[in-house]
Design a protein around this motif. Structure first.
Motif, PDB file in Angstrom:
ATOM      1  N   LEU A 120     -20.176 -34.923 -15.013  1.00  0.00           N
ATOM      2  CA  LEU A 120     -21.004 -33.738 -14.802  1.00  0.00           C
ATOM      3  C   LEU A 120     -20.459 -32.834 -13.705  1.00  0.00           C
ATOM      4  CD1 LEU A 120     -24.594 -35.256 -15.069  1.00  0.00           C
ATOM      5  CD2 LEU A 120     -23.511 -33.693 -16.681  1.00  0.00           C
ATOM      6  N   THR A 121     -19.761 -33.414 -12.733  1.00  0.00           N
ATOM      7  CA  THR A 121     -19.259 -32.626 -11.596  1.00  0.00           C
ATOM      8  C   THR A 121     -17.828 -32.146 -11.803  1.00  0.00           C
ATOM      9  OG1 THR A 121     -18.715 -34.716 -10.478  1.00  0.00           O
ATOM     10  CG2 THR A 121     -20.793 -33.653  -9.897  1.00  0.00           C
ATOM     11  N   THR A 122     -17.325 -32.225 -13.023  1.00  0.00           N
ATOM     12  CA  THR A 122     -16.056 -31.557 -13.312  1.00  0.00           C
ATOM     13  C   THR A 122     -16.362 -30.080 -13.565  1.00  0.00           C
ATOM     14  OG1 THR A 122     -16.246 -32.101 -15.660  1.00  0.00           O
ATOM     15  CG2 THR A 122     -14.978 -33.616 -14.267  1.00  0.00           C
ATOM     16  N   PRO A 123     -15.526 -29.172 -13.073  1.00  0.00           N
ATOM     17  CA  PRO A 123     -15.845 -27.740 -13.187  1.00  0.00           C
ATOM     18  C   PRO A 123     -16.076 -27.261 -14.614  1.00  0.00           C
ATOM     19  CG  PRO A 123     -14.069 -28.086 -11.618  1.00  0.00           C
ATOM     20  CD  PRO A 123     -14.324 -29.407 -12.267  1.00  0.00           C
ATOM     21  N   VAL A 124     -15.296 -27.753 -15.561  1.00  0.00           N
ATOM     22  CA  VAL A 124     -15.432 -27.278 -16.938  1.00  0.00           C
ATOM     23  C   VAL A 124     -16.789 -27.672 -17.511  1.00  0.00           C
ATOM     24  CG1 VAL A 124     -14.538 -27.477 -19.281  1.00  0.00           C
ATOM     25  CG2 VAL A 124     -12.952 -27.263 -17.362  1.00  0.00           C
ATOM     26  N   VAL A 125     -17.182 -28.931 -17.321  1.00  0.00           N
ATOM     27  CA  VAL A 125     -18.475 -29.385 -17.840  1.00  0.00           C
ATOM     28  C   VAL A 125     -19.619 -28.639 -17.155  1.00  0.00           C
ATOM     29  CG1 VAL A 125     -20.034 -31.357 -18.018  1.00  0.00           C
ATOM     30  CG2 VAL A 125     -17.596 -31.646 -18.493  1.00  0.00           C
ATOM     31  N   ALA A 126     -19.537 -28.483 -15.839  1.00  0.00           N
ATOM     32  CA  ALA A 126     -20.587 -27.763 -15.111  1.00  0.00           C
ATOM     33  C   ALA A 126     -20.703 -26.320 -15.587  1.00  0.00           C
ATOM     34  CB  ALA A 126     -20.300 -27.813 -13.612  1.00  0.00           C
ATOM     35  N   ALA A 127     -19.568 -25.681 -15.860  1.00  0.00           N
ATOM     36  CA  ALA A 127     -19.584 -24.296 -16.345  1.00  0.00           C
ATOM     37  C   ALA A 127     -20.198 -24.204 -17.737  1.00  0.00           C
ATOM     38  CB  ALA A 127     -18.166 -23.732 -16.349  1.00  0.00           C
ATOM     39  N   LEU A 128     -19.867 -25.171 -18.594  1.00  0.00           N
ATOM     40  CA  LEU A 128     -20.435 -25.170 -19.941  1.00  0.00           C
ATOM     41  C   LEU A 128     -21.946 -25.335 -19.895  1.00  0.00           C
ATOM     42  CD1 LEU A 128     -17.808 -27.295 -21.903  1.00  0.00           C
ATOM     43  CD2 LEU A 128     -18.238 -24.838 -22.122  1.00  0.00           C
ATOM     44  N   LEU A 129     -22.428 -26.208 -19.014  1.00  0.00           N
ATOM     45  CA  LEU A 129     -23.866 -26.409 -18.902  1.00  0.00           C
ATOM     46  C   LEU A 129     -24.565 -25.164 -18.372  1.00  0.00           C
ATOM     47  CD1 LEU A 129     -23.976 -30.044 -17.459  1.00  0.00           C
ATOM     48  CD2 LEU A 129     -24.694 -29.311 -19.743  1.00  0.00           C
ATOM     49  N   SER A 130     -23.937 -24.489 -17.415  1.00  0.00           N
ATOM     50  CA  SER A 130     -24.563 -23.326 -16.787  1.00  0.00           C
ATOM     51  C   SER A 130     -24.423 -22.072 -17.646  1.00  0.00           C
ATOM     52  CB  SER A 130     -23.952 -23.093 -15.398  1.00  0.00           C
ATOM     53  OG  SER A 130     -24.553 -21.982 -14.772  1.00  0.00           O
ATOM     54  N   VAL A 131     -23.204 -21.580 -17.784  1.00  0.00           N
ATOM     55  CA  VAL A 131     -22.991 -20.327 -18.521  1.00  0.00           C
ATOM     56  C   VAL A 131     -23.166 -20.540 -20.018  1.00  0.00           C
ATOM     57  CG1 VAL A 131     -21.402 -18.412 -18.906  1.00  0.00           C
ATOM     58  CG2 VAL A 131     -21.412 -19.582 -16.704  1.00  0.00           C
ATOM     59  N   GLY A 132     -22.672 -21.685 -20.523  1.00  0.00           N
ATOM     60  CA  GLY A 132     -22.868 -21.966 -21.936  1.00  0.00           C
ATOM     61  C   GLY A 132     -24.335 -22.056 -22.298  1.00  0.00           C
ATOM     62  N   THR A 170     -20.266 -27.913  -7.599  1.00  0.00           N
ATOM     63  CA  THR A 170     -18.967 -28.402  -8.038  1.00  0.00           C
ATOM     64  C   THR A 170     -17.833 -27.498  -7.543  1.00  0.00           C
ATOM     65  OG1 THR A 170     -19.936 -29.398 -10.010  1.00  0.00           O
ATOM     66  CG2 THR A 170     -17.585 -28.958 -10.074  1.00  0.00           C
ATOM     67  N   LEU A 171     -18.097 -26.201  -7.483  1.00  0.00           N
ATOM     68  CA  LEU A 171     -17.047 -25.262  -7.081  1.00  0.00           C
ATOM     69  C   LEU A 171     -16.928 -25.126  -5.571  1.00  0.00           C
ATOM     70  CD1 LEU A 171     -17.431 -22.322  -9.641  1.00  0.00           C
ATOM     71  CD2 LEU A 171     -15.865 -24.262  -9.721  1.00  0.00           C
ATOM     72  N   VAL A 172     -18.050 -24.930  -4.876  1.00  0.00           N
ATOM     73  CA  VAL A 172     -17.967 -24.595  -3.446  1.00  0.00           C
ATOM     74  C   VAL A 172     -18.942 -25.388  -2.589  1.00  0.00           C
ATOM     75  CG1 VAL A 172     -17.094 -22.261  -3.832  1.00  0.00           C
ATOM     76  CG2 VAL A 172     -19.566 -22.645  -3.781  1.00  0.00           C
ATOM     77  N   GLY A 173     -19.528 -26.447  -3.126  1.00  0.00           N
ATOM     78  CA  GLY A 173     -20.458 -27.231  -2.329  1.00  0.00           C
ATOM     79  C   GLY A 173     -19.745 -28.109  -1.319  1.00  0.00           C
ATOM     80  N   LEU A 183      -8.190 -26.606  -6.079  1.00  0.00           N
ATOM     81  CA  LEU A 183      -8.690 -25.249  -5.890  1.00  0.00           C
ATOM     82  C   LEU A 183      -8.274 -24.334  -7.035  1.00  0.00           C
ATOM     83  CD1 LEU A 183      -8.300 -24.611  -2.060  1.00  0.00           C
ATOM     84  CD2 LEU A 183     -10.341 -24.190  -3.412  1.00  0.00           C
ATOM     85  N   GLY A 184      -7.055 -24.508  -7.511  1.00  0.00           N
ATOM     86  CA  GLY A 184      -6.594 -23.672  -8.610  1.00  0.00           C
ATOM     87  C   GLY A 184      -7.430 -23.844  -9.858  1.00  0.00           C
ATOM     88  N   VAL A 185      -7.801 -25.082 -10.150  1.00  0.00           N
ATOM     89  CA  VAL A 185      -8.647 -25.357 -11.315  1.00  0.00           C
ATOM     90  C   VAL A 185     -10.026 -24.737 -11.120  1.00  0.00           C
ATOM     91  CG1 VAL A 185      -9.783 -27.176 -12.644  1.00  0.00           C
ATOM     92  CG2 VAL A 185      -7.411 -27.466 -11.891  1.00  0.00           C
ATOM     93  N   ARG A 186     -10.594 -24.922  -9.941  1.00  0.00           N
ATOM     94  CA  ARG A 186     -11.920 -24.360  -9.674  1.00  0.00           C
ATOM     95  C   ARG A 186     -11.906 -22.840  -9.727  1.00  0.00           C
ATOM     96  NH1 ARG A 186     -13.557 -26.566  -4.171  1.00  0.00           N
ATOM     97  NH2 ARG A 186     -11.495 -27.516  -4.007  1.00  0.00           N
ATOM     98  N   ALA A 187     -10.850 -22.236  -9.206  1.00  0.00           N
ATOM     99  CA  ALA A 187     -10.748 -20.774  -9.241  1.00  0.00           C
ATOM    100  C   ALA A 187     -10.636 -20.274 -10.679  1.00  0.00           C
ATOM    101  CB  ALA A 187      -9.546 -20.316  -8.423  1.00  0.00           C
ATOM    102  N   ALA A 188      -9.847 -20.964 -11.498  1.00  0.00           N
ATOM    103  CA  ALA A 188      -9.690 -20.557 -12.894  1.00  0.00           C
ATOM    104  C   ALA A 188     -11.003 -20.674 -13.650  1.00  0.00           C
ATOM    105  CB  ALA A 188      -8.604 -21.404 -13.563  1.00  0.00           C
ATOM    106  N   VAL A 189     -11.727 -21.772 -13.427  1.00  0.00           N
ATOM    107  CA  VAL A 189     -13.020 -21.952 -14.094  1.00  0.00           C
ATOM    108  C   VAL A 189     -14.002 -20.878 -13.643  1.00  0.00           C
ATOM    109  CG1 VAL A 189     -15.024 -23.480 -14.281  1.00  0.00           C
ATOM    110  CG2 VAL A 189     -12.716 -24.415 -14.500  1.00  0.00           C
ATOM    111  N   PHE A 236     -16.605 -16.468  -4.846  1.00  0.00           N
ATOM    112  CA  PHE A 236     -15.169 -16.185  -4.713  1.00  0.00           C
ATOM    113  C   PHE A 236     -14.746 -16.231  -3.246  1.00  0.00           C
ATOM    114  CE2 PHE A 236     -15.213 -14.225  -9.033  1.00  0.00           C
ATOM    115  CZ  PHE A 236     -14.099 -14.872  -9.550  1.00  0.00           C
ATOM    116  N   VAL A 237     -15.560 -15.649  -2.378  1.00  0.00           N
ATOM    117  CA  VAL A 237     -15.230 -15.634  -0.941  1.00  0.00           C
ATOM    118  C   VAL A 237     -15.191 -17.055  -0.389  1.00  0.00           C
ATOM    119  CG1 VAL A 237     -16.098 -14.962   1.338  1.00  0.00           C
ATOM    120  CG2 VAL A 237     -16.095 -13.305  -0.542  1.00  0.00           C
ATOM    121  N   LEU A 238     -16.147 -17.882  -0.773  1.00  0.00           N
ATOM    122  CA  LEU A 238     -16.178 -19.266  -0.295  1.00  0.00           C
ATOM    123  C   LEU A 238     -14.953 -20.042  -0.780  1.00  0.00           C
ATOM    124  CD1 LEU A 238     -19.970 -20.030  -0.803  1.00  0.00           C
ATOM    125  CD2 LEU A 238     -18.763 -19.855   1.386  1.00  0.00           C
TER     126      LEU A 238
END
Length: 267
Positions: A120-132, A170-173, A183-189, A236-238
């Protein structure tokens, strides 16, 4: 039927979520008190962020049950974006690990390292749950149905809050996660998630969600886009700050070249 009608929910529909938010505030304050009693202070800023985040989420619940789609979108930004960002930055997991008795803290630590939580705390899964989840909500009949069914509306609001929190954490907590992505993966997601969120907001003008007029959809989409932008910029700033701190740490660890015999820098 217009969006003005189906966006409205009975006032009591969000009451369980409001109660849960109040209990979360109480639990956090009790944990902070426990730490102080043991001589371990907790940053006041983090406590303030937690209370502000709960307040934003509560306002989102109340505003989101308003009678227009535009008002509902203000609630969406508070409940699913601003509130989660403030809550994630308050580091509730770190507080719990420090305040709980040793046995319970170890149990919580094991849960955090478990496979489901790690997934659940992988950026891709978290993004799918939120934005998806938002695409599913607004590009199907789910939003209209939630306006008529209080239990479904409560489930949707709870998902929006928890998914938004999970994504932001997951991204900035600052809390520990099982496997922190680079960081690169989190920024891309984050870039892709923001793009998907903004495309969804703009799509309302071309294809209004079920039951909404073009004017209602346009007003709601504009609010979703422009009110969400400051929260997205803050994330983005964080991320940028974390990147800069990493660069400074790497620079301090790097050996400083020393001048050679002829004034040249030795390797």
């Amino acid at each position: 039927m217009t969006g003005h009608e189906h966006a409205h929910q009975p006032g009591w529909a969000g009451a369980p979520l409001l109660v849960a938010l109040a209990l979360a505030g109480l639990a956090y304050l009790l944990a902070v008190r426990r730490l102080h009693r043991t001589g371990r202070p907790w940053p006041v800023v983090r406590t303030a962020l937690w209370l502000l985040g709960l307040g934003a989420a509560a306002a989102g619940v109340l505003i989101g049950s308003g009678s227009s789609f535009a008002v509902h979108m203000v609630g969406h930004v508070l409940l699913g974006m601003l509130g989660p960002l403030l809550l994630a930055r308050a580091a509730p997991v770190t507080l719990a690990l420090r305040a709980l008795p040793a046995g319970r803290a170890k149990l919580l630590s094991r849960v955090l390292r478990s496979v489901p939580v790690a997934l659940l705390t992988t950026p891709v899964v978290a993004a799918l749950l939120s934005v998806g989840g938002l695409w599913l909500l607004y590009r199907t009949d789910l939003h209209a149905a939630a306006g008529h069914d209080p239990l479904l509306g409560l489930a949707v609001s709870t998902h929006v809050l928890l998914a938004g929190y999970l994504f932001t954490a997951t991204l900035v907590g600052p809390d520990p996660v099982a496997h922190r992505a680079d960081l690169g993966v989190r920024a891309a997601v984050l870039v892709l998630a923001v793009a998907a969120h903004n495309v969804l907001a703009k799509s309302f003008a071309a294809a209004p969600p079920a039951g909404l007029t073009e004017a209602e959809a346009l007003a709601g989409g504009q609010l979703m886009y422009y009110l969400g932008a400051p929260v997205e910029i803050a994330v983005f700033v964080l991320l940028g700050r974390e990147w800069a701190r990493g660069d400074r740490r790497r620079a301090r660890r790097s050996p400083v070249p020393q001048p050679g015999p002829a004034g040249e820098l030795s390797r």
